[in-house]
Design an enzyme around this catalytic site. Sequence first.
Site, PDB file in Angstrom:
ATOM      1  N   ALA A 129       0.732  -0.927  -0.256  1.00  0.00           N
ATOM      2  CA  ALA A 129       0.050   0.156  -0.148  1.00  0.00           C
ATOM      3  C   ALA A 129       1.001   1.164   0.059  1.00  0.00           C
ATOM      4  O   ALA A 129       2.079   1.168   0.121  1.00  0.00           O
ATOM      5  CB  ALA A 129      -1.122   0.355   1.516  1.00  0.00           C
ATOM      6  N   GLY A 162       0.222  -5.067   1.196  1.00  0.00           N
ATOM      7  CA  GLY A 162      -0.781  -5.033   0.147  1.00  0.00           C
ATOM      8  C   GLY A 162      -0.871  -5.745  -1.099  1.00  0.00           C
ATOM      9  O   GLY A 162      -1.896  -6.215  -1.345  1.00  0.00           O
ATOM     10  N   GLU A 177      -0.925  -9.461  -0.274  1.00  0.00           N
ATOM     11  CA  GLU A 177      -2.519 -10.332  -0.735  1.00  0.00           C
ATOM     12  C   GLU A 177      -2.957  -9.783  -1.795  1.00  0.00           C
ATOM     13  O   GLU A 177      -3.748 -10.925  -2.257  1.00  0.00           O
ATOM     14  CB  GLU A 177      -3.075  -8.653   0.771  1.00  0.00           C
ATOM     15  CG  GLU A 177      -2.584  -8.895   2.203  1.00  0.00           C
ATOM     16  CD  GLU A 177      -2.918  -7.833   2.977  1.00  0.00           C
ATOM     17  OE1 GLU A 177      -2.908  -6.791   3.100  1.00  0.00           O
ATOM     18  OE2 GLU A 177      -3.156  -8.310   3.795  1.00  0.00           O
ATOM     19  N   GLU A 226       4.310  -5.329   7.356  1.00  0.00           N
ATOM     20  CA  GLU A 226       3.927  -3.943   7.528  1.00  0.00           C
ATOM     21  C   GLU A 226       4.528  -4.170   9.322  1.00  0.00           C
ATOM     22  O   GLU A 226       4.074  -2.826  10.015  1.00  0.00           O
ATOM     23  CB  GLU A 226       2.089  -4.931   7.751  1.00  0.00           C
ATOM     24  CG  GLU A 226       1.672  -5.131   6.672  1.00  0.00           C
ATOM     25  CD  GLU A 226       1.995  -5.865   5.877  1.00  0.00           C
ATOM     26  OE1 GLU A 226       2.258  -6.378   5.806  1.00  0.00           O
ATOM     27  OE2 GLU A 226       0.628  -5.996   4.816  1.00  0.00           O
TER      28      GLU A 226
HETATM   29  N1  DAK Z   1       4.577   3.268  -0.619  1.00  0.00           N
HETATM   30  C1  DAK Z   1       5.463   4.597  -1.414  1.00  0.00           C
HETATM   31  N2  DAK Z   1       6.115   4.756  -2.099  1.00  0.00           N
HETATM   32  C2  DAK Z   1       7.113   3.328  -1.977  1.00  0.00           C
HETATM   33  C3  DAK Z   1       7.080   2.018  -1.891  1.00  0.00           C
HETATM   34  C4  DAK Z   1       5.064   2.102  -0.874  1.00  0.00           C
HETATM   35  N3  DAK Z   1       4.651   1.069   0.165  1.00  0.00           N
HETATM   36  N4  DAK Z   1       7.410   1.187  -1.936  1.00  0.00           N
HETATM   37  C5  DAK Z   1       8.241   1.659  -2.485  1.00  0.00           C
HETATM   38  N5  DAK Z   1       8.084   2.888  -2.915  1.00  0.00           N
HETATM   39  C6  DAK Z   1       8.796   4.476  -3.660  1.00  0.00           C
HETATM   40  C7  DAK Z   1      10.601   4.234  -2.727  1.00  0.00           C
HETATM   41  O1  DAK Z   1       9.663   5.704  -1.883  1.00  0.00           O
HETATM   42  C8  DAK Z   1      10.332   5.287  -3.902  1.00  0.00           C
HETATM   43  O2  DAK Z   1      10.175   6.552  -4.051  1.00  0.00           O
HETATM   44  P1  DAK Z   1      11.350   8.014  -4.644  1.00  0.00           P
HETATM   45  O3  DAK Z   1      11.684   7.749  -3.293  1.00  0.00           O
HETATM   46  O4  DAK Z   1      12.056   7.671  -5.343  1.00  0.00           O
HETATM   47  O5  DAK Z   1      10.692   9.009  -4.746  1.00  0.00           O
HETATM   48  C9  DAK Z   1      10.836   4.222  -4.617  1.00  0.00           C
HETATM   49  O6  DAK Z   1       8.885   3.720  -4.642  1.00  0.00           O
HETATM   50  C10 DAK Z   1      11.843   3.261  -5.239  1.00  0.00           C
HETATM   51  O7  DAK Z   1      11.554   2.724  -4.336  1.00  0.00           O
HETATM   52  P2  DAK Z   1      13.299   2.777  -3.171  1.00  0.00           P
HETATM   53  O8  DAK Z   1      13.769   3.838  -3.678  1.00  0.00           O
HETATM   54  O9  DAK Z   1      12.872   2.531  -2.045  1.00  0.00           O
HETATM   55  O10 DAK Z   1      13.972   1.355  -4.196  1.00  0.00           O
HETATM   56  P3  DAK Z   1      14.322   0.244  -3.490  1.00  0.00           P
HETATM   57  O11 DAK Z   1      14.608  -0.731  -5.093  1.00  0.00           O
HETATM   58  O12 DAK Z   1      15.440   0.236  -2.615  1.00  0.00           O
HETATM   59  O13 DAK Z   1      13.964  -0.827  -2.791  1.00  0.00           O
HETATM   60  C11 DAK Z   1      12.039  -1.948  -1.554  1.00  0.00           C
HETATM   61  C12 DAK Z   1      12.776  -1.646  -2.741  1.00  0.00           C
HETATM   62  C13 DAK Z   1      10.435  -2.166  -1.678  1.00  0.00           C
HETATM   63  C14 DAK Z   1      12.697  -3.009  -0.580  1.00  0.00           C
HETATM   64  C15 DAK Z   1      11.244  -0.456  -0.646  1.00  0.00           C
HETATM   65  O14 DAK Z   1      10.855   0.556  -1.919  1.00  0.00           O
HETATM   66  C16 DAK Z   1      10.397  -0.782   0.616  1.00  0.00           C
HETATM   67  O15 DAK Z   1      10.455  -1.177   1.328  1.00  0.00           O
HETATM   68  N6  DAK Z   1       9.591  -0.499  -0.164  1.00  0.00           N
HETATM   69  C17 DAK Z   1       8.169  -0.178   1.143  1.00  0.00           C
HETATM   70  C18 DAK Z   1       7.803  -1.611   1.107  1.00  0.00           C
HETATM   71  C19 DAK Z   1       6.654  -1.707   1.680  1.00  0.00           C
HETATM   72  O16 DAK Z   1       7.313  -1.185   3.243  1.00  0.00           O
HETATM   73  N7  DAK Z   1       5.476  -1.800   1.580  1.00  0.00           N
HETATM   74  C20 DAK Z   1       4.218  -1.145   2.748  1.00  0.00           C
HETATM   75  C21 DAK Z   1       3.670  -2.434   3.576  1.00  0.00           C
HETATM   76  S1  DAK Z   1       2.089  -1.893   4.469  1.00  0.00           S
HETATM   77  C22 DAK Z   1      -5.186  -1.339   4.009  1.00  0.00           C
HETATM   78  C23 DAK Z   1      -5.545  -2.470   2.824  1.00  0.00           C
HETATM   79  C24 DAK Z   1      -3.530  -3.338   2.504  1.00  0.00           C
HETATM   80  C25 DAK Z   1      -2.736  -1.818   3.248  1.00  0.00           C
HETATM   81  C26 DAK Z   1      -3.027  -1.244   4.261  1.00  0.00           C
HETATM   82  C27 DAK Z   1      -4.781  -0.927   4.165  1.00  0.00           C
HETATM   83  N8  DAK Z   1      -6.799  -0.899   3.787  1.00  0.00           N
HETATM   84  C28 DAK Z   1      -7.861  -1.858   2.980  1.00  0.00           C
HETATM   85  C29 DAK Z   1      -6.716  -0.815   4.932  1.00  0.00           C
HETATM   86  C30 DAK Z   1      -1.491  -2.700   2.767  1.00  0.00           C
HETATM   87  C31 DAK Z   1      -0.403  -2.188   3.943  1.00  0.00           C
HETATM   88  C32 DAK Z   1       1.162  -2.649   3.225  1.00  0.00           C
HETATM   89  O17 DAK Z   1       0.793  -2.843   2.092  1.00  0.00           O
END
Ligand code: DAK
Length: 258
Positions: free
Chosen positions: A66, A109, A112, A132
């Site tokens: 997400a 997400g 998911e 998460e």
């Molecule tokens: N959200 C926003 N931006 C993201 C992102 C995310 N989840 N993942 C990556 N980006 C963005 C980065 O900020 C970066 O943007 P800039 O800095 O260039 O502007 C760009 O994508 C490239 O990412 P990285 O530079 O970080 O690329 P790397 O290869 O170095 O790293 C990575 C890739 C996937 C390991 C890293 O980006 C990362 O750790 N990303 C976050 C992973 C994460 O924590 N995902 C979120 C989990 S929480 C719901 C339903 C579902 C959910 C919630 C509520 N409801 C129905 C209420 C789900 C929740 C989640 O998914």
Amino acid sequence: MNNYQYINAWVDDGIARIELNRPNVLNALSRSMIAEIIDSLTHFDTSDDVKVIVLSGAGRSFAAGADIKEMAEDDPISLEKLNQFADWDRISNIKKPILAAVQGFALGGGFELVLSADIVFAADQTKFGFPEVNLGVMPSAGGTVKLSKTIGYRKALEWLWTGERMGAAEACELGLINKVTPPELLMEEILTFAGKLKEQPPLSLRLVKDTVNKALDLSVYEAMQYERKNFYLLFASEDQKEGMSAFMEKRLPNYTGK
Ligand code: DAK
């Protein structure tokens, strides 16, 4: 198809394609993007031109979860009012086969969404995970439920507590995905599989999916009663007559989905 902003959606010879398209943020699932995915899935599910739906991601990733920037300021009341789960729940009501071709990252997400698909192929470098916990939250769109039901209590807790990423080979061994492919063959292989499903009688595919989903929830006895009803129901279809006639006449069947 429609002019979506965050996805590409089109139909190619019976196969609907939905490509997540925010590659600069690794296809982070914003609320608007989820709404577009659901809108296109719902449209394709009722379109006679579509037999199978294939999900994929543009750029180097399927979906990195997400959109963290969007949800960072949320509170329980804003989440309750947004009622986003109404959208996510609609995915589980899609009747046609949903296939996913996954590469790069499928996190949170994004994972998911993968687990909402019926068949999943992944490129060999793909990383799956539920990070998460590292953000001080937990999965909410079925992640804990689907993971524990598929891989069991202890394995699920290991992944959910650590937030570590699993490789495609391990995801395949654990039964979370169907197949691992070299990246350059991912789309070709998923489209070949979609092509095979496209030739199958659509009502059988639909009722098999429905029955298998029930089997995961009901007792064995209840699920078998349910299976029986769907079996009977298929005898009301033209495709049942066609399939059995074709066998007896030693020719290929021509299914119409009726
Ligand atoms: N959200 C926003 N931006 C993201 C992102 C995310 N989840 N993942 C990556 N980006 C963005 C980065 O900020 C970066 O943007 P800039 O800095 O260039 O502007 C760009 O994508 C490239 O990412 P990285 O530079 O970080 O690329 P790397 O290869 O170095 O790293 C990575 C890739 C996937 C390991 C890293 O980006 C990362 O750790 N990303 C976050 C992973 C994460 O924590 N995902 C979120 C989990 S929480 C719901 C339903 C579902 C959910 C919630 C509520 N409801 C129905 C209420 C789900 C929740 C989640 O998914």
